[in-house]
Design a protein around this motif. Structure first.
Motif, PDB file in Angstrom:
ATOM      1  N   ASP A  78     -21.851 -13.650 -31.158  1.00  0.00           N
ATOM      2  CA  ASP A  78     -21.040 -13.889 -29.958  1.00  0.00           C
ATOM      3  C   ASP A  78     -19.826 -12.959 -29.902  1.00  0.00           C
ATOM      4  N   GLN A  79     -19.165 -12.778 -31.043  1.00  0.00           N
ATOM      5  CA  GLN A  79     -18.017 -11.864 -31.093  1.00  0.00           C
ATOM      6  C   GLN A  79     -18.457 -10.444 -30.738  1.00  0.00           C
ATOM      7  N   MET A  80     -19.605 -10.050 -31.281  1.00  0.00           N
ATOM      8  CA  MET A  80     -20.103  -8.698 -31.060  1.00  0.00           C
ATOM      9  C   MET A  80     -20.452  -8.468 -29.589  1.00  0.00           C
ATOM     10  N   VAL A  81     -21.101  -9.436 -28.976  1.00  0.00           N
ATOM     11  CA  VAL A  81     -21.499  -9.301 -27.573  1.00  0.00           C
ATOM     12  C   VAL A  81     -20.268  -9.134 -26.684  1.00  0.00           C
ATOM     13  N   LEU A  82     -19.274  -9.978 -26.872  1.00  0.00           N
ATOM     14  CA  LEU A  82     -18.056  -9.888 -26.057  1.00  0.00           C
ATOM     15  C   LEU A  82     -17.327  -8.564 -26.287  1.00  0.00           C
ATOM     16  N   ALA A  83     -17.205  -8.172 -27.539  1.00  0.00           N
ATOM     17  CA  ALA A  83     -16.491  -6.933 -27.861  1.00  0.00           C
ATOM     18  C   ALA A  83     -17.220  -5.715 -27.309  1.00  0.00           C
ATOM     19  N   THR A  84     -18.536  -5.712 -27.413  1.00  0.00           N
ATOM     20  CA  THR A  84     -19.319  -4.572 -26.926  1.00  0.00           C
ATOM     21  C   THR A  84     -19.164  -4.418 -25.423  1.00  0.00           C
ATOM     22  N   LYS A  85     -19.262  -5.515 -24.707  1.00  0.00           N
ATOM     23  CA  LYS A  85     -19.137  -5.445 -23.244  1.00  0.00           C
ATOM     24  C   LYS A  85     -17.737  -4.984 -22.835  1.00  0.00           C
ATOM     25  N   GLU A  86     -16.723  -5.467 -23.536  1.00  0.00           N
ATOM     26  CA  GLU A  86     -15.357  -5.034 -23.233  1.00  0.00           C
ATOM     27  C   GLU A  86     -15.187  -3.544 -23.546  1.00  0.00           C
TER      28      GLU A  86
END
Length: 195
Positions: free
Chosen positions: A95-103
């Motif tokens: 979840d952290q990775m998905v949010l960070a990648t999109k940002e």
């Protein structure tokens, strides 16, 4: 969507890299790839249908762009790999990775860097026949090649959140891990120890 990228053959990958590098309309892509306009159009439409590219009409001109959300999924499939070989490395949750990648990808500076990277790759190495995921991995390796201070300056330049900073650190750790697993690295370490 990630599986979609696994199915991209060298021909389709060449078109994706053209769009990444800023070549965004059929006739120019046709000229760059030495393919007929109808073939390029059909292949671009296949990529739009697969949700990899977007299509925008401006009068009679149709331009193609990168679907950044889909690219974020590909990056996540690359960076979610284990980094247990790197001492002190902190594994981010999915979840952290998905949010960070999109940002990270939403930032215009990141998109410009990607365009420059793929344009350079296309011009200098003829890397269009390379697998798309490998091209993305090489882009992410850039952040592993930067020093911690340089990564911090980059993060400050794009006003990165703590999550994006952790993402950049994770990319750096993955680069280190791949180096450690590379047989050439092992050989270099052995030679250094023998000197």
């Amino acid at each position: 969507m990630v599986g979609t990228f696994d199915k991209i053959n060298a021909t389709l990958n060449e078109l994706v890299l053209q769009v990444f590098s800023g070549v965004d309309y059929v006739s120019k892509i046709s000229l760059e790839t030495s393919k007929s306009i109808p073939v390029v159009h059909r292949q671009l439409e296949e990529l739009v249908k697969a949700n990899i590219l977007t299509r925008t009409r401006q009068g009679k001109r149709v331009t193609y762009g990168v679907n950044w959300s889909c690219i974020a999924d590909v990056i996540n499939s690359i960076v979610l790999l284990d980094i247990s070989d790197v001492p002190g490395a902190k594994q981010l949750s999915k979840d952290q990775m998905v949010l960070a990648t999109k940002e990270f990808l939403a930032h215009p500076h990141t998109q410009e860097l990607m365009r420059a990277f793929f344009s350079s790759q296309k011009a200098k190495t003829g890397a269009t026949g390379r697998a798309f995921k490998e091209s993305m991995r090489q882009f992410l390796d850039v952040f592993g090649m930067l020093s911690q201070e340089e990564r911090d300056r980059f993060a400050k330049k794009i006003n990165a959140s703590a999550e994006v900073r952790a993402f950049l650190e994770h990319c750096a750790n993955q680069y280190v891990q791949r180096q450690r697993r590379d047989p050439r690295f092992v050989l270099v370490e052995r030679i250094k120890n023998e000197l």
